[in-house]
Design an enzyme around this catalytic site. Structure first.
Site, PDB file in Angstrom:
ATOM      1  N   HIS A  20       3.969  23.603   5.582  1.00 43.88           N
ATOM      2  CA  HIS A  20       3.941  22.167   5.309  1.00 43.88           C
ATOM      3  C   HIS A  20       5.383  21.676   5.284  1.00 43.88           C
ATOM      4  O   HIS A  20       6.181  22.161   4.488  1.00 43.88           O
ATOM      5  CB  HIS A  20       3.270  21.906   3.959  1.00 43.88           C
ATOM      6  N   ASP A  52      -2.354  23.196   7.693  1.00 41.23           N
ATOM      7  CA  ASP A  52      -1.409  22.609   6.757  1.00 41.23           C
ATOM      8  C   ASP A  52      -1.658  23.114   5.330  1.00 41.23           C
ATOM      9  O   ASP A  52      -2.743  22.943   4.774  1.00 41.23           O
ATOM     10  CB  ASP A  52      -1.527  21.086   6.812  1.00 41.23           C
ATOM     11  N   SER A 103       5.450  14.849   4.815  1.00 39.46           N
ATOM     12  CA  SER A 103       4.366  14.769   3.843  1.00 39.46           C
ATOM     13  C   SER A 103       4.035  13.303   3.553  1.00 39.46           C
ATOM     14  O   SER A 103       3.732  12.554   4.480  1.00 39.46           O
ATOM     15  CB  SER A 103       4.733  15.554   2.578  1.00 39.46           C
TER      16      SER A 103
END
Length: 423
Positions: A368, A301, A205
């Site tokens: 994610h 995502d 991330s």
């Protein structure tokens, strides 16, 4: 399975405390497994190590960097930054994984003031120990190629992907991500990393974006004889048009870059010809990175769908409310919009993919962060492309066992995904 029952029971206790649930759905599993995450208003809604832990998971203690304050390398609130280190052994004694923690960003004074009172802005609120799973696991059956390496997670407490350098005196905010990065590297080098024979920089991330930004800097720490590569997980944030025709993420990133003094720390290969905000988007950086880089990303995502493509601010009528939380509830036109996003992601990687030294694993999942969670990194029912799990694809690429350029077919063809559903 008794062991699974204990783990789910533990998670239910946590879920009662948090009051919010995200369900991970695997097409291969007969039942949903519950995981926790923080409030969706926090950009850290899907960070990897939040996904629960078994009682036997390795827990690693926090080390504060005592020399950091003298370098001005402090968290948003002025506290010392830190990391978690688990030493390697045997054949991995001189190999290192440095993992940059993710956790969103703050783009204005108000959100940064809020952030500095959390573990994402102050070491005073950080967990004293955290679980090491997935690519950080110390078990060969869970992490076949890197289990006995020195494994480090650097905590994220700035709010600009370890790239800012500035301050806001009136609000008592320190934007020192770049200095934290440098202080952590210096401290780890003094603890033996300078002798590394091979090293991998990774992150998920916001940490995946940080990995891309700092990849060549990381390479520069070591002699040419050291094998150095980088792995960005869920860090390919796109400068995409949202459902209202606006650019929600560009506007947000513009605030991050401007407030935290990021411009001077972005790669010159980008800022020489593009504006600073554009150079905070990985799609404008990846082709210029000289160090071998692996991009691990889902084509749909979950963070980008929720916070960039279809945020509530771009959907005042609530047309995307159900689809945003549960892909099963997306209409045909909404799926078509998301297919366009997938195409944009693949197009953004064309130049990057031409280099044989680079690798990629783009699966068609609604998820994610997949490298730090055990169920998605390497488990009996992990996501695969052409029958190869993520851990094996990354290992093949790092050790040059194979060229890895794996791109999944479009949704809904992949029945191995661990898709996220929110409720």
């Amino acid at each position: 399975m008794p062991q699974l029952g204990v783990e789910v029971l533990t998670m239910k206790v946590l879920l009662v405390w948090l009051g919010i649930v995200v369900v991970v759905v695997s097409s291969k599993a007969s039942e949903a497994v519950e995981h926790r995450y923080v409030n969706a208003s926090d950009l850290n809604l899907l960070e990897a190590h939040e996904a629960g832990r078994a009682a036997y998971t390795l827990m690693v203690g926090l080390t504060l960097i005592q020399t950091a304050a003298a370098q001005g390398a402090v968290c948003l609130d002025g506290s010392l930054p830190g990391y978690h280190l688990h030493r390697g052994y045997g054949s991995g004694a001189n190999s290192w994984i440095v993992n940059l923690e993710g956790g969103g960003w703050c783009n204005d004074v108000r959100t940064c003031i809020y952030r500095k009172k959390t573990r994402r802005g102050s070491s005073a609120f950080m967990e004293k120990e955290i679980p090491f799973t997935g690519i950080l696991s110390n078990k060969a059956e869970q992490n076949p190629d890197f289990f006995n390496w020195n494994r480090v997670k650097i905590r994220y407490c700035d709010g600009a992907s370890f790239a800012g350098d500035g301050e806001h005196k009136a609000a008592r905010l320190q934007f020192r991500g770049q200095r934290i990065w440098m202080a952590a590297m210096e401290d780890l080098m003094s603890k033996g990393m300078r002798f590394a024979r091979q090293a991998l920089l990774s992150g998920c991330s916001a940490g995946g974006l940080a990995t891309i930004i700092h990849c060549d800097e990381f390479r520069g720490l070591f002699p040419r004889s050291t094998k150095v590569k980088c792995l960005s997980d869920a860090g390919l944030f796109l400068d995409a048009t949202d459902v209202s025709g606006g650019h929600t993420l560009r506007d947000f990133f513009s605030g991050v870059v401007g407030l935290q003094g990021v411009q001077k720390n972005l790669p010159r290969t980008c800022t020489n010809h593009l504006d600073p905000t554009s150079c905070f988007f990985p799609q404008n950086l990846i082709a210029g990175i000289r160090t071998p880089l692996f991009i691990l990303n889902t084509a749909y995502d979950s963070w980008q769908i929720q916070s960039s493509l279809a945020p509530t601010t771009a959907d005042p009528g609530g047309n995307w409310h159900d689809c945003r939380k549960n892909y099963y509830r997306c209409s045909g036109s909404q799926i078509q919009f998301l297919q366009g996003f997938r195409n944009e992601m693949l197009n953004s990687m064309k130049g990057f993919s031409r280099s044989n030294q680079n690798g990629m694993f783009i699966n068609s999942c609604f998820a994610h962060c997949q490298s730090e969670r055990q169920d998605t990194w390497f488990a009996d029912n992990s996501p695969v492309i052409r029958e190869k799990a993520i851990a094996l694809a990354v290992g093949d690429w790092f050790f040059n066992r194979a060229v890895v350029k794996d791109i999944d077919c479009a949704y809904p063809c992949d029945n191995t995904c661990h898709n996220l559903i929110f409720r």
